[in-house]
Design an enzyme around this catalytic site. Structure first.
Site, PDB file in Angstrom:
ATOM      1  N   GLU A  44       0.826  -1.213   0.000  1.00  0.00           N
ATOM      2  CA  GLU A  44       0.000   0.000   0.000  1.00  0.00           C
ATOM      3  C   GLU A  44       0.859   1.261   0.000  1.00  0.00           C
ATOM      4  OE1 GLU A  44      -2.250  -3.053   2.601  1.00  0.00           O
ATOM      5  OE2 GLU A  44      -0.185  -2.616   1.983  1.00  0.00           O
ATOM      6  N   CYS A  67      -2.541  -3.950   6.993  1.00  0.00           N
ATOM      7  CA  CYS A  67      -2.113  -4.201   8.373  1.00  0.00           C
ATOM      8  C   CYS A  67      -2.546  -3.041   9.271  1.00  0.00           C
ATOM      9  CB  CYS A  67      -0.607  -4.421   8.440  1.00  0.00           C
ATOM     10  SG  CYS A  67       0.386  -2.975   8.024  1.00  0.00           S
ATOM     11  N   THR A 262      16.497 -37.322   6.345  1.00  0.00           N
ATOM     12  CA  THR A 262      15.921 -36.122   6.958  1.00  0.00           C
ATOM     13  C   THR A 262      14.534 -35.852   6.398  1.00  0.00           C
ATOM     14  OG1 THR A 262      18.095 -35.140   7.377  1.00  0.00           O
ATOM     15  CG2 THR A 262      16.220 -33.634   7.301  1.00  0.00           C
TER      16      THR A 262
END
Length: 328
Positions: A44, A67, A262
């Site tokens: 933004e 946010c 792994t």
């Protein structure tokens, strides 16, 4: 919104989400923005800077709810208000409790704010972030480069190179995009990899994690150099606890690159969410495979792969898939 989703793919913002923003005024695009890296201006803010005074009275199309907190940068909700944006259209709500609430703040200030336009398409560009917020741990992606018969090296250990330069570049992008890469002790001893993301545009190198239960590594291996952050995990290793601790530190994704045991350990603990497999145009006939030691007793217990991506990668084939574990 489709353009905002397209530009949201730019940059390597991990551990932040991918976000795109397009500002439209009187039918014309006046600003575009995305987040290049964690710590850079948010989408933004970039779009508002490009638009300047033309942002007043515009409609902002944003792929993720603006946010609403002070982090490395100020709240985007306040930036949109200060710029005089007249309307905000959001694809996906922000599910991070630390940052959510931007839509409500905009509405309370009298700015019409809608959520849900092209939400599914926008979410696909934020898979790791949304998964991590929903599950309290990073998205785990197992990645391997192998021959067509699944071998990652000759019996002698020679492995450079089975896959193409394009596939290796894609692997570097995965490292940067997920923000963390993990290998086992034996991979470090055999290959002495640096495990950095050596491609243009990467500002924040991924966290490098090495599992070394018996503490056999010296600490002088390249993976522990100062080119990127690293973590040497020793002693008894609980993978669920490790992932929980990584999430608590802000990590949203982990790329598990090997070795075979792994990767198998994450499968055994049902902690692999996706697979990215690059198959080189070679057959080796013998040598280690990319996944070994699952010790399955029956075929119905085998993890299933729901393939949602199949493409060429140079001379190789790239398979992208979600992992589904049986109930057994």
């Amino acid at each position: 919104m489709a353009e905002a989703i397209a530009i949201s793919r730019n940059g390597f913002p991990a551990p932040n989400p991918h976000v795109g923003c397009v500002l439209v005024r009187e039918g014309k695009v006046v600003g575009r923005g995305w987040c290049d890296f964690a710590g850079a201006p948010h989408a933004e803010a970039m779009a508002l800077a490009e638009a300047g005074f033309r942002a007043r009275g515009s409609t902002a199309y944003v792929t993720l709810e603006p946010c609403n907190h002070y982090g490395r940068t100020p709240p985007c909700s306040l930036a949109l208000l200060a710029a005089g944006v007249a309307r905000v259209v959001v694809a996906c709500p922000d599910t991070n409790p630390k940052a959510s609430g931007g839509a409500e703040r905009l509405r309370s200030a009298g700015i019409p704010t809608e959520i849900g336009l092209l939400a599914e398409e926008a979410a696909a560009e934020n898979r790791a972030f949304l998964f991590a917020m929903a599950n309290g741990r990073p998205l785990v992606v197992a990645k391997a480069g192998a021959s067509l018969d699944g071998r990652i090296a000759l019996p002698s250990g020679e492995s450079q190179w089975i896959t193409s330069p394009a596939s290796r570049e894609a692997g570097h992008r995965l490292r940067a995009d997920l923000g963390a890469v993990l290998v086992g002790r034996r991979t470090v001893q055999l290959d002495d990899p640096q495990l950095t993301a050596r491609i243009p545009g990467v500002v924040n190198q991924p966290l490098r994690i090495v599992l070394d239960p018996l503490n056999r590594l010296t600490g002088r291996e390249r993976v522990f150099d100062d080119s990127a952050p690293s973590r040497h995990v020793t002693g008894v290793i609980d993978l669920e606890e490790l992932l929980a601790s990584l999430f608590a530190e802000g990590q949203i994704g982990v790329l598990v690159e090997g070795g075979a045991r792994t990767i198998a350990s994450f499968f055994e603990d049902r902690l692999v969410d996706r697979v990215e497999l690059f198959l080189g145009a070679k057959v080796l006939g013998s040598g280690p495979s990319w996944l070994e030691g699952l010790k399955l007793q029956k075929l119905s217990a085998a993890p299933a792969l729901r393939i949602d991506g199949l493409s060429r990668s140079g001379d190789d084939v790239r398979i992208s898939a979600a992992v589904e574990f049986s109930a057994e």
